[in-house]
Design a protein around this motif. Sequence first.
Motif, PDB file in Angstrom:
ATOM      1  N   LEU A 192      47.967  45.974  33.088  1.00 38.11           N
ATOM      2  CA  LEU A 192      47.908  44.859  32.140  1.00 38.11           C
ATOM      3  C   LEU A 192      46.470  44.378  31.960  1.00 38.11           C
ATOM      4  N   THR A 193      45.716  44.359  33.057  1.00 40.34           N
ATOM      5  CA  THR A 193      44.304  43.972  32.969  1.00 40.34           C
ATOM      6  C   THR A 193      43.541  44.974  32.109  1.00 40.34           C
ATOM      7  N   GLU A 194      43.823  46.261  32.301  1.00 42.00           N
ATOM      8  CA  GLU A 194      43.178  47.305  31.496  1.00 42.00           C
ATOM      9  C   GLU A 194      43.494  47.138  30.017  1.00 42.00           C
ATOM     10  N   LEU A 195      44.720  46.706  29.705  1.00 47.00           N
ATOM     11  CA  LEU A 195      45.121  46.508  28.311  1.00 47.00           C
ATOM     12  C   LEU A 195      44.585  45.204  27.727  1.00 47.00           C
ATOM     13  N   PRO A 240      47.785  36.066  35.544  1.00 51.79           N
ATOM     14  CA  PRO A 240      47.152  35.235  36.574  1.00 51.79           C
ATOM     15  C   PRO A 240      46.029  36.021  37.247  1.00 51.79           C
ATOM     16  N   GLU A 241      45.045  35.308  37.783  1.00 54.85           N
ATOM     17  CA  GLU A 241      44.029  35.984  38.580  1.00 54.85           C
ATOM     18  C   GLU A 241      44.696  36.592  39.803  1.00 54.85           C
ATOM     19  N   TRP A 242      44.302  37.807  40.164  1.00 49.32           N
ATOM     20  CA  TRP A 242      45.019  38.537  41.200  1.00 49.32           C
ATOM     21  C   TRP A 242      44.079  39.427  41.998  1.00 49.32           C
ATOM     22  N   ALA A 243      44.578  39.895  43.138  1.00 51.50           N
ATOM     23  CA  ALA A 243      43.834  40.848  43.961  1.00 51.50           C
ATOM     24  C   ALA A 243      44.823  41.579  44.855  1.00 51.50           C
ATOM     25  N   ALA A 244      44.474  42.812  45.199  1.00 56.43           N
ATOM     26  CA  ALA A 244      45.205  43.560  46.215  1.00 56.43           C
ATOM     27  C   ALA A 244      44.618  43.195  47.568  1.00 56.43           C
ATOM     28  N   HIS A 277      40.702  30.325  45.600  1.00 58.91           N
ATOM     29  CA  HIS A 277      41.682  29.796  44.648  1.00 58.91           C
ATOM     30  C   HIS A 277      42.334  28.513  45.154  1.00 58.91           C
ATOM     31  N   GLY A 278      41.524  27.654  45.751  1.00 54.23           N
ATOM     32  CA  GLY A 278      41.985  26.318  46.077  1.00 54.23           C
ATOM     33  C   GLY A 278      42.937  26.229  47.240  1.00 54.23           C
ATOM     34  N   GLU A 338      48.215  36.397  43.982  1.00 53.80           N
ATOM     35  CA  GLU A 338      47.974  35.830  42.659  1.00 53.80           C
ATOM     36  C   GLU A 338      47.668  34.343  42.775  1.00 53.80           C
ATOM     37  N   GLU A 339      46.898  33.850  41.819  1.00 51.77           N
ATOM     38  CA  GLU A 339      46.660  32.410  41.778  1.00 51.77           C
ATOM     39  C   GLU A 339      47.985  31.675  41.582  1.00 51.77           C
TER      40      GLU A 339
END
Length: 376
Positions: A105-108, A113-117, A131-132, A177-178
Amino acid sequence: MRVGVIGGGQLARMMIPAAIDLGIDLRVLAENEGMAAELAAKSVGDYRNVDEVLRFCSEVDVVTFDHEHVPQEVLRALVDTGVAVHPGPDALLYAQDKLLMRAKLTELGLPTPEWAAVEDAAGLGAFLDEHGGAAVVKTARGGYDGKGVRVVRAAHEADDWFAALAEDANGGALLAEELVDFRRELAQSVARRPSGQVVAWPVVESIQRDGVCAEVIAPAPNPAGRLSDVAAEVATTIAEGLGVTGVLAVELFETTDERILVNELAMRPHNSGHWSIEGSTTSQFEQHLRAVLDLPLGPTGIVAPWAVMVNVLGGPASGTMADRYAGVFEDYPMAKVHNYGKEPRPGRKIGHVTVIGDDLDTVTYDARAAAAQFSD
């Protein structure tokens, strides 16, 4: 036309009336005897077993799904033997793995939401610091209806999941995810056929309780600005970008600044689209069958100003849903009841009620009250 459905749950069950209307021979590979779709269950078998699935699929023209859990090696074996699989493994991959989904989805260029593995507590701690101090953590695979999802405020709160990953020979990571500050949850369903036609239903509001869809209002009340158009554009971009065939449901957050973010994907008929059985010119179940057979797709307009669907969760403490029919039909004659044929169990979806009409308050009250009659 012979359509095979892998999975014997309520989604397969609700394809049966549409298949009958269209004269389609619908055959279901159920996981166990007595499942919701037993009326069309031609076989009982393990969807993880290549030989059992190939044997089932040898007698149908096209294969589709009640769920997204069929392993990739099974899906690709079907394709390699010439079986028409819709949606195919290259699309289903993104419904099976949330990390791959977020990356795609990020590539598209789609809003998420902001995310990370995150592979360990240290990685999660760093994400929390950025992220607070709060985040949503999800297992990459297998979660649904609130399972495999946690809100955490300390890295150690996911230690058991990290320990399970460490013991897994394939390793892996969790999705962090945030914690999104959203106004409400929405869902946008579209359908796409292999030759490329895409149609969209009205965007709906989805009301969750304990991570489970409890109610759906169609169309979503009071959409801000171009919200409806943007939701349809986002879902269409996903369907085309991932090569989805059949129904695609995109769960969305409407944020406080009137933007939407993509939350989850389902590549099959979805709980948020059950209202369409009575409320739309073409139900999601008929549309899914049309799409996987590459037939022209039907119109998706709503047939009344409002449709409200309320899930029956848990069910009666004693007896069955059918034991309550007389009272429900007497008190709420406009209610359309769908019984999934499941044994009552706390938190389990055993059916749903839909009411359509001109006044949202009346429709909502009747749908809620009728559904409540089936639970104690």
